[in-house]
Design a protein around this motif. Structure first.
Motif, PDB file in Angstrom:
ATOM      1  N   LEU A  17       0.841  -1.193   0.000  1.00  0.00           N
ATOM      2  CA  LEU A  17       0.000   0.000   0.000  1.00  0.00           C
ATOM      3  C   LEU A  17       0.878   1.246   0.000  1.00  0.00           C
ATOM      4  O   LEU A  17       1.893   1.300   0.687  1.00  0.00           O
ATOM      5  CB  LEU A  17      -0.913   0.006   1.224  1.00  0.00           C
ATOM      6  N   THR A  18       0.463   2.238  -0.757  1.00  0.00           N
ATOM      7  CA  THR A  18       1.196   3.496  -0.809  1.00  0.00           C
ATOM      8  C   THR A  18       0.682   4.422   0.295  1.00  0.00           C
ATOM      9  O   THR A  18      -0.350   4.145   0.917  1.00  0.00           O
ATOM     10  CB  THR A  18       1.014   4.170  -2.177  1.00  0.00           C
ATOM     11  N   ILE A  19       1.376   5.524   0.501  1.00  0.00           N
ATOM     12  CA  ILE A  19       0.974   6.464   1.557  1.00  0.00           C
ATOM     13  C   ILE A  19      -0.436   7.006   1.324  1.00  0.00           C
ATOM     14  O   ILE A  19      -1.239   7.028   2.262  1.00  0.00           O
ATOM     15  CB  ILE A  19       2.017   7.586   1.703  1.00  0.00           C
ATOM     16  N   PRO A  20      -0.788   7.425   0.101  1.00  0.00           N
ATOM     17  CA  PRO A  20      -2.176   7.903  -0.078  1.00  0.00           C
ATOM     18  C   PRO A  20      -3.219   6.825   0.212  1.00  0.00           C
ATOM     19  O   PRO A  20      -4.275   7.115   0.779  1.00  0.00           O
ATOM     20  CB  PRO A  20      -2.220   8.335  -1.544  1.00  0.00           C
ATOM     21  N   GLU A  21      -2.918   5.580  -0.164  1.00  0.00           N
ATOM     22  CA  GLU A  21      -3.859   4.488   0.132  1.00  0.00           C
ATOM     23  C   GLU A  21      -3.966   4.259   1.632  1.00  0.00           C
ATOM     24  O   GLU A  21      -5.066   4.054   2.159  1.00  0.00           O
ATOM     25  CB  GLU A  21      -3.407   3.204  -0.570  1.00  0.00           C
ATOM     26  N   TYR A  53       6.182   1.653   8.699  1.00  0.00           N
ATOM     27  CA  TYR A  53       5.938   0.888   7.469  1.00  0.00           C
ATOM     28  C   TYR A  53       6.658   1.532   6.287  1.00  0.00           C
ATOM     29  O   TYR A  53       7.257   0.842   5.469  1.00  0.00           O
ATOM     30  CB  TYR A  53       4.433   0.820   7.219  1.00  0.00           C
ATOM     31  N   CYS A  54       6.622   2.856   6.206  1.00  0.00           N
ATOM     32  CA  CYS A  54       7.255   3.552   5.091  1.00  0.00           C
ATOM     33  C   CYS A  54       8.774   3.645   5.244  1.00  0.00           C
ATOM     34  O   CYS A  54       9.485   3.840   4.266  1.00  0.00           O
ATOM     35  CB  CYS A  54       6.661   4.948   4.935  1.00  0.00           C
ATOM     36  N   SER A  55       9.264   3.504   6.467  1.00  0.00           N
ATOM     37  CA  SER A  55      10.715   3.558   6.673  1.00  0.00           C
ATOM     38  C   SER A  55      11.386   2.237   6.325  1.00  0.00           C
ATOM     39  O   SER A  55      12.589   2.194   6.071  1.00  0.00           O
ATOM     40  CB  SER A  55      11.036   3.923   8.119  1.00  0.00           C
ATOM     41  N   GLU A  56      10.623   1.149   6.329  1.00  0.00           N
ATOM     42  CA  GLU A  56      11.161  -0.167   5.986  1.00  0.00           C
ATOM     43  C   GLU A  56      11.218  -0.310   4.466  1.00  0.00           C
ATOM     44  O   GLU A  56      10.435   0.311   3.748  1.00  0.00           O
ATOM     45  CB  GLU A  56      10.284  -1.268   6.581  1.00  0.00           C
ATOM     46  N   PRO A  57      12.107  -1.156   3.954  1.00  0.00           N
ATOM     47  CA  PRO A  57      12.201  -1.319   2.499  1.00  0.00           C
ATOM     48  C   PRO A  57      10.978  -2.035   1.923  1.00  0.00           C
ATOM     49  O   PRO A  57      10.699  -3.168   2.281  1.00  0.00           O
ATOM     50  CB  PRO A  57      13.467  -2.159   2.310  1.00  0.00           C
ATOM     51  N   ARG A  58      10.210  -1.368   1.178  1.00  0.00           N
ATOM     52  CA  ARG A  58       9.072  -1.841   0.380  1.00  0.00           C
ATOM     53  C   ARG A  58       8.418  -3.130   0.884  1.00  0.00           C
ATOM     54  O   ARG A  58       8.522  -4.202   0.292  1.00  0.00           O
ATOM     55  CB  ARG A  58       9.530  -2.032  -1.052  1.00  0.00           C
ATOM     56  N   LEU A  59       7.745  -3.028   1.998  1.00  0.00           N
ATOM     57  CA  LEU A  59       7.070  -4.176   2.586  1.00  0.00           C
ATOM     58  C   LEU A  59       5.632  -4.263   2.099  1.00  0.00           C
ATOM     59  O   LEU A  59       4.994  -3.245   1.850  1.00  0.00           O
ATOM     60  CB  LEU A  59       7.062  -4.051   4.116  1.00  0.00           C
ATOM     61  N   PHE A  61       1.703  -5.198   3.021  1.00  0.00           N
ATOM     62  CA  PHE A  61       0.897  -5.102   4.241  1.00  0.00           C
ATOM     63  C   PHE A  61       0.235  -6.450   4.459  1.00  0.00           C
ATOM     64  O   PHE A  61      -0.780  -6.774   3.856  1.00  0.00           O
ATOM     65  CB  PHE A  61      -0.124  -3.981   4.079  1.00  0.00           C
ATOM     66  N   ASN A  62       0.849  -7.270   5.322  1.00  0.00           N
ATOM     67  CA  ASN A  62       0.326  -8.607   5.591  1.00  0.00           C
ATOM     68  C   ASN A  62       0.632  -8.998   7.034  1.00  0.00           C
ATOM     69  O   ASN A  62       1.164  -8.204   7.806  1.00  0.00           O
ATOM     70  CB  ASN A  62       0.925  -9.623   4.604  1.00  0.00           C
ATOM     71  N   ARG A  63       0.296 -10.221   7.380  1.00  0.00           N
ATOM     72  CA  ARG A  63       0.449 -10.703   8.759  1.00  0.00           C
ATOM     73  C   ARG A  63       1.912 -10.674   9.218  1.00  0.00           C
ATOM     74  O   ARG A  63       2.210 -10.293  10.348  1.00  0.00           O
ATOM     75  CB  ARG A  63      -0.114 -12.117   8.850  1.00  0.00           C
ATOM     76  N   ALA A  64       2.815 -11.054   8.347  1.00  0.00           N
ATOM     77  CA  ALA A  64       4.237 -11.089   8.714  1.00  0.00           C
ATOM     78  C   ALA A  64       4.748  -9.687   9.056  1.00  0.00           C
ATOM     79  O   ALA A  64       5.526  -9.516   9.996  1.00  0.00           O
ATOM     80  CB  ALA A  64       5.054 -11.696   7.578  1.00  0.00           C
ATOM     81  N   VAL A  65       4.294  -8.694   8.326  1.00  0.00           N
ATOM     82  CA  VAL A  65       4.724  -7.322   8.592  1.00  0.00           C
ATOM     83  C   VAL A  65       4.174  -6.845   9.928  1.00  0.00           C
ATOM     84  O   VAL A  65       4.882  -6.186  10.703  1.00  0.00           O
ATOM     85  CB  VAL A  65       4.273  -6.392   7.435  1.00  0.00           C
ATOM     86  N   VAL A  66       2.938  -7.180  10.211  1.00  0.00           N
ATOM     87  CA  VAL A  66       2.347  -6.766  11.488  1.00  0.00           C
ATOM     88  C   VAL A  66       3.043  -7.472  12.656  1.00  0.00           C
ATOM     89  O   VAL A  66       3.275  -6.869  13.703  1.00  0.00           O
ATOM     90  CB  VAL A  66       0.821  -7.005  11.499  1.00  0.00           C
ATOM     91  N   LEU A  67       3.416  -8.733  12.457  1.00  0.00           N
ATOM     92  CA  LEU A  67       4.191  -9.433  13.493  1.00  0.00           C
ATOM     93  C   LEU A  67       5.557  -8.773  13.689  1.00  0.00           C
ATOM     94  O   LEU A  67       6.040  -8.653  14.819  1.00  0.00           O
ATOM     95  CB  LEU A  67       4.367 -10.905  13.129  1.00  0.00           C
ATOM     96  N   ARG A  68       6.165  -8.336  12.599  1.00  0.00           N
ATOM     97  CA  ARG A  68       7.441  -7.622  12.701  1.00  0.00           C
ATOM     98  C   ARG A  68       7.277  -6.307  13.457  1.00  0.00           C
ATOM     99  O   ARG A  68       8.121  -5.935  14.269  1.00  0.00           O
ATOM    100  CB  ARG A  68       7.961  -7.340  11.288  1.00  0.00           C
ATOM    101  N   TYR A  69       6.168  -5.613  13.177  1.00  0.00           N
ATOM    102  CA  TYR A  69       5.905  -4.347  13.866  1.00  0.00           C
ATOM    103  C   TYR A  69       5.652  -4.592  15.352  1.00  0.00           C
ATOM    104  O   TYR A  69       6.086  -3.814  16.194  1.00  0.00           O
ATOM    105  CB  TYR A  69       4.713  -3.631  13.224  1.00  0.00           C
ATOM    106  N   ARG A  70       4.966  -5.689  15.650  1.00  0.00           N
ATOM    107  CA  ARG A  70       4.731  -6.033  17.058  1.00  0.00           C
ATOM    108  C   ARG A  70       6.053  -6.263  17.781  1.00  0.00           C
ATOM    109  O   ARG A  70       6.256  -5.769  18.894  1.00  0.00           O
ATOM    110  CB  ARG A  70       3.854  -7.278  17.157  1.00  0.00           C
ATOM    111  N   SER A  71       6.979  -6.979  17.162  1.00  0.00           N
ATOM    112  CA  SER A  71       8.276  -7.203  17.808  1.00  0.00           C
ATOM    113  C   SER A  71       9.063  -5.893  17.910  1.00  0.00           C
ATOM    114  O   SER A  71       9.802  -5.694  18.876  1.00  0.00           O
ATOM    115  CB  SER A  71       9.076  -8.271  17.081  1.00  0.00           C
ATOM    116  N   PHE A  72       8.881  -4.987  16.940  1.00  0.00           N
ATOM    117  CA  PHE A  72       9.504  -3.664  17.033  1.00  0.00           C
ATOM    118  C   PHE A  72       8.961  -2.897  18.242  1.00  0.00           C
ATOM    119  O   PHE A  72       9.723  -2.292  19.003  1.00  0.00           O
ATOM    120  CB  PHE A  72       9.252  -2.888  15.737  1.00  0.00           C
TER     121      PHE A  72
END
Length: 179
Positions: A17-21, A53-59, A61-72
């Motif tokens: 997803l892009t920033i406007p989305e 999300y935007c600071s990470e390299p082109r991720l 938006f899925n479950r794995a990313v949210v799990l990564r954010y949770r650990s962050f």
């Protein structure tokens, strides 16, 4: 003639997803909230997620990313309640993104299934014991009052009388200095 693979639909929702989305999904998610306090807390949580999300390299938006954010979030030593608030805001964001066809329902379901952080430890503070709660529930008697007195605000009255007496003594002391 060999069977060909159908071309992907250009309007189908994608995982990146892009920033406007994301901003559009954020506005939709915040629009569903009634409480101003909830809106403020969710806006803060979603803004922090979008920044990460935007600071990470082109991720995607899925479950794995949210799990990564949770650990962050856990690495920041935030409380369990704060992390769970952030995760609930992200779940709402994913639901709204799926609702407006920016995300597939499968991805939204996967994000919704990300578990929150367990709250460890115990509450601190001045909590009622079981006996005190029973006393309040059955008789309507204030904590610390004489149960034989049977008046609901006996303790409050005695505290008020004690403060009044202390204020009177203090005012007499001040009068003595001025006097």
């Amino acid at each position: 003639m060999p069977a060909t693979k159908p071309s992907p639909n250009p309007t189908s929702p994608c995982a990146i997803l892009t920033i406007p989305e994301l901003e559009h999904a954020k506005a939709a998610a915040l629009g569903t909230l009634v409480s101003l306090h909830s809106r403020r807390a969710y806006k803060n949580a979603i803004d922090k997620f979008i920044a990460w999300y935007c600071s990470e390299p082109r991720l995607g938006f899925n479950r794995a990313v949210v799990l990564r954010y949770r650990s962050f979030l856990e690495s920041l030593s935030l409380s369990a309640a704060t992390i769970n608030l952030h995760l609930s805001a992200i779940r709402r964001l994913a639901d709204e993104a799926a609702e407006i066809s920016m995300l597939t329902q499968e991805l939204a379901i996967g994000i919704r299934r990300v578990k929150g952080v367990k709250r460890l430890g115990r509450r601190i503070g001045n909590w009622l014991s079981g006996d005190q709660a029973q006393t309040i529930g059955s008789r309507g008697v204030a904590i610390g009052s004489d149960p034989t007195e049977g008046r609901p605000l006996g303790h409050r009255r005695s505290v008020w009388q004690g403060r009044t007496a202390a204020n009177g003594a203090r005012s007499r002391l001040v009068q003595g200095f001025n006097g």
